[in-house]
Design an enzyme around this catalytic site. Sequence first.
Site, PDB file in Angstrom:
ATOM      1  N   GLU A 120      32.550  -5.011  64.420  1.00 58.19           N
ATOM      2  CA  GLU A 120      31.154  -4.986  63.960  1.00 58.19           C
ATOM      3  C   GLU A 120      31.114  -3.929  62.873  1.00 58.19           C
ATOM      4  O   GLU A 120      31.196  -2.734  63.147  1.00 58.19           O
ATOM      5  CB  GLU A 120      30.234  -4.671  65.137  1.00 58.19           C
ATOM      6  N   CYS A 171      23.176  -0.209  60.890  1.00 58.78           N
ATOM      7  CA  CYS A 171      23.874  -1.184  60.045  1.00 58.78           C
ATOM      8  C   CYS A 171      22.983  -2.388  59.796  1.00 58.78           C
ATOM      9  O   CYS A 171      23.226  -3.171  58.887  1.00 58.78           O
ATOM     10  CB  CYS A 171      25.203  -1.582  60.659  1.00 58.78           C
TER      11      CYS A 171
END
Length: 477
Positions: free
Chosen positions: A250, A284
């Site tokens: 990720e 993010c």
Amino acid sequence: MTYLADLFIDGVWRPGGAGERFDVIDPSDLSVIARFATATEGDCMAAVDAAANAQEGWAATAPRERGELLRAAYEVLTAEVERFAEIIVRENGKSWSDAIGEANYAKEFFRWFAEEAVRVPGDYRLSPAGDKRIIVDRQPIGVALLITPWNFPAAMATRKLAPALAAGCTTILKPARETPLTAAYMVEVLRRVGVPAGVVNLVTPMPTGPLVAKMINRPEVRKLSFTGSTEVGRDLLHVCADSVVSASMELGGNAPLIVLPGADMDVTVEGTLLAKMRNGGAACTAANRVYVHASRHDEFVERMTAELAALSVGPGLDRSNQVGALVSTAERDKVAALVEDAVSEGATLVHGGKSSEQGAFYDTTLLTGVRHGSPITSTEIFGPVLTVVRYDDVDEAVRMANDTIYGLMAYVFGEEREAMAVAGRLEAGMVAVNRGVVSDPAAPFGGVKQSGLGREGGSDGILEFLEEKYIAVTAHS
Ligand code: ADP
């Protein structure tokens, strides 16, 4: 108060083999809050040994038993949610409401995967030729190394620990050096509820890269689950290639947020505020670049400026502040440099733009006239800075939104039919339509392009820690 915090290896809290420690800093006043043990190569190898020795026994426990341990951890974290949030605030710097939000989100992964532990799917069918039964079973992949960042020190850890443990994998957790105390607290909760020795281990190796590589290259380690920057993720994929280790990644994001001509401005302002300011912009998934149709531009800028100006920035333990500190002065200075660069190439600073003198704080900031393609639109800002790019044509907005190596998250605000059509054209693993947050343990979280590989949460999250085994048995009709 400074205290000593240790590594957790094979069920025991202990200092590192060389007796060294590093400082954990409170970003709101830069004081040292703890001295955390540094893990040596010997400590890392001991953690792999412990996880490897525990693997067979843990995989053999009943799925219900694993689920009940996760559920018990969820209950403890619920009862202790304020203590949990306080640890997050102290070492990460985020606001109290962000920390409570993260603590609640983090513990939900334990509840969700407690339920998924007993729902692992398999398959059973007759082969097309009718000669055999095809049995597809799923088994734990083996020892899993879990590497987490500092921006969500709790949720990024539980999003990995919960599915790994539910699947029957033993684990080694490596938190970011900025935020090891949250990880240590959660590991202690797992110990308290009865997770056996060796099933969860915690190490903070230094130097990080070489020691992590040594752990990945131990044959018993079969899984890397990493959340962090795309640069480090790429390096780790190379390391995984050496011993063909399965990797879930990720990585970075560069989320566009598009405001279409038909957007409801109340919904857009509320959603943008969440998409940008949650976690002080250090996410993010944060809206990194906002593309606003020319017909709505001035109205949007005026309203967002008022909203940002109304937010109070300050220490997270003061619950009246809505925006906390960045994790370090280095992170604060990176944000400041991106803003200065944008202004020097012609963007207008409508609001904010200042660093604090003390503590790692940065003002809520709004820039207009930002050039698509400038560093501030192609770098993860990771701070409370909203950048506005004006557009005239929706196709142009979609083109600019997709003009990035990243593809984690995107946001669209507009009349629903049009917004859904645009959502379908955006290159992202996740799209929010007329809302500012998508994260949910029950949904698959992850990116396309260079934002990652694999999915966490949802029904896919546990599959990342399982491997299929096909057993053929002759069919006698
Ligand atoms: P961020 O920008 O969020 O700090 P990083 O990718 O630098 O992202 O860090 C994410 C995690 O990866 C942290 O736990 C960090 O310690 C770890 N890390 C950093 N460099 C390496 C490396 N070379 N090998 C393995 N892990 C690393």
